[in-house]
Design a protein around this motif. Structure first.
Motif, PDB file in Angstrom:
ATOM      1  N   ARG A 251       0.832  -1.215   0.000  1.00  0.00           N
ATOM      2  CA  ARG A 251       0.000   0.000   0.000  1.00  0.00           C
ATOM      3  C   ARG A 251       0.862   1.259   0.000  1.00  0.00           C
ATOM      4  N   SER A 255      -2.157   9.223   1.703  1.00  0.00           N
ATOM      5  CA  SER A 255      -3.131   9.522   0.658  1.00  0.00           C
ATOM      6  C   SER A 255      -3.506  10.994   0.735  1.00  0.00           C
ATOM      7  N   SER A 257      -6.394  12.111  -0.336  1.00  0.00           N
ATOM      8  CA  SER A 257      -7.852  12.205  -0.280  1.00  0.00           C
ATOM      9  C   SER A 257      -8.294  12.967   0.976  1.00  0.00           C
ATOM     10  N   TYR A 260     -10.315  10.845   3.411  1.00  0.00           N
ATOM     11  CA  TYR A 260      -9.427   9.963   4.177  1.00  0.00           C
ATOM     12  C   TYR A 260      -8.778  10.748   5.316  1.00  0.00           C
ATOM     13  N   GLN A 261      -8.240  11.946   4.997  1.00  0.00           N
ATOM     14  CA  GLN A 261      -7.564  12.757   6.011  1.00  0.00           C
ATOM     15  C   GLN A 261      -8.518  13.124   7.147  1.00  0.00           C
ATOM     16  N   SER A 263     -11.347  11.532   8.153  1.00  0.00           N
ATOM     17  CA  SER A 263     -11.658  10.367   9.003  1.00  0.00           C
ATOM     18  C   SER A 263     -10.457   9.992   9.850  1.00  0.00           C
ATOM     19  N   LEU A 264      -9.264  10.060   9.242  1.00  0.00           N
ATOM     20  CA  LEU A 264      -8.053   9.689   9.970  1.00  0.00           C
ATOM     21  C   LEU A 264      -7.856  10.612  11.179  1.00  0.00           C
TER      22      LEU A 264
END
Ligand code: PEP
Ligand code: MN
Length: 347
Positions: A251, A255, A257, A260-261, A263-264
């Motif tokens: 992987r 990212s 996105s 994504y950032q 939620s992370l």
């Protein structure tokens, strides 16, 4: 020689030992034809646990590696353990040398190898020592660097242990993670073959290495593994090697996105809050332990109360399922708490 950080993953593969010219060339050709292998490995000098086992063909097999290079274009690698090995390997233009786990364990040998390599233009990978000692591993790298070796890297091949286990050498993943932290600029490879000692675990260990940001893998492959003269149980055919490589997912490191950032960040916030609570609770728990220590002292009672501790462990482990936590993990946590608790009761 390929730059080991130029792409990911870099795959180093080949037989445990160069047994015959035919076996070496046939294995190398199949691996090169797959287009998936970057460096061909083959042991010429083999450190064996007991005498009487196949100890490698020695210098006479070096021309076979030259032939591999000429016919396949692959860079070639072998293990060196003393100055004579180094001189011979360099004479034949071996591109990459690795220092085996048994050699890394011995500073005299590492020093001898480091001095023999000196400023030669060769890549050197240092396997972890047999014993779980990160200083010794790091020390071997330092010896090589001090002698002028520029292109250095690491191989994690697991650590020897006592008793039965699914692994031939326990991975102890925190060890490679620690050396990565100390030597972040060095490429690090995982050697699932020597960690597993069998074929069944290779996929899982390879995937774990991919997930832990290793630069690549060193995997043993043999044209006819069952008949191999060393490490027969862990070697796979070139075809099986390709299937194995296909099944490992490498992987991205991050990212861009936005979703994504977001939620992370949210989930990391949850973790940070929980860590904070855990730490506050641990602090309170240790205060309670100190108070217990005080009344034990006042009443002339010994600190260690084995029965009470056994009860705590038993009670906690019985809840492992309900908590969704593995008994192994709970044991480690409880042991760490107990050791600190005993320490605090001594105050
Ligand atoms: C090998 O790579 O074949 C080998 C002997 O490795 P280690 O030093 O990790 O046992
Ligand atoms: Mn081997």
């Amino acid at each position: 020689m390929i730059d080991l950080k130029s792409k990911k993953p870099i795959i180093i593969s080949g037989p445990c030992s160069a047994e015959t010219l035919e076996q070496t060339l046939a294995t190398a050709k199949a691996l090169a034809d797959s287009g998936r292998v970057d460096v061909f490995r083959a042991g010429i000098w083999k450190p064996r646990t007991k005498p009487g086992m196949f100890e490698g063909n020695g210098e006479q097999a070096l021309p076979w590696l030259v032939e591999v290079k000429r016919t396949t274009g692959l860079a070639v690698a072998t293990e060196v353990a003393n100055a004579k090995h180094v001189e011979a390997a360099l004479k034949y233009g071996v591109d990459l040398l690795w220092i085996g786990a048994r050699t890394t364990s011995n500073p005299f040998s590492v020093q001898e190898v480091a001095e023999a390599i000196g400023g030669a233009d060769v890549t050197v990978l240092v396997k972890n020592p047999m014993n779980a000692d990160v200083e010794l591993w790091n020390g071997a790298v330092e010896r090589l660097a001090k002698c002028g070796v520029k292109k250095l890297g690491l191989i994690h091949r697991g650590f020897s242990g006592y008793g039965s286990s699914n692994y031939r050498n326990t991975p102890m993943w925190h060890m490679p993670l620690e050396i990565m932290k100390r030597l972040p600029e060095l490429p690090i490879f995982c050697d699932p073959s020597h960690i597993c000692g069998n074929r069944t675990g290779l996929q899982e260990v390879s995937q774990q290495a991919a997930d832990l940001n290793f630069n690549g893998l060193m995997l043993e492959s043999h044209i006819a593994p069952d008949t191999a003269w060393s490490d027969a149980k862990q070697q796979v055919t070139p075809q099986r090697l390709i299937e194995l490589l296909d099944s490992v997912v490498w992987r991205a490191e991050g990212s861009d996105s936005v979703a994504y950032q977001t939620s992370l960040d949210e989930l990391r916030g949850v973790i940070d809050r929980l860590d904070n609570e855990i730490l506050k609770l641990l602090s309170k728990r240790m205060e309670a332990a100190e108070n217990i220590g005080r009344i034990k002292r006042e009443n002339n009672v010994m600190i260690l109360q084995q029965n009470r501790w056994n009860q705590i462990v038993e009670r906690t482990l019985a809840r492992a399922d309900e908590l969704g936590l593995s008994p192994q993990f709970l044991k480690i946590i409880l042991e760490a708490i107990h050791i600190e608790s005993i320490d605090r009761q001594r105050l």
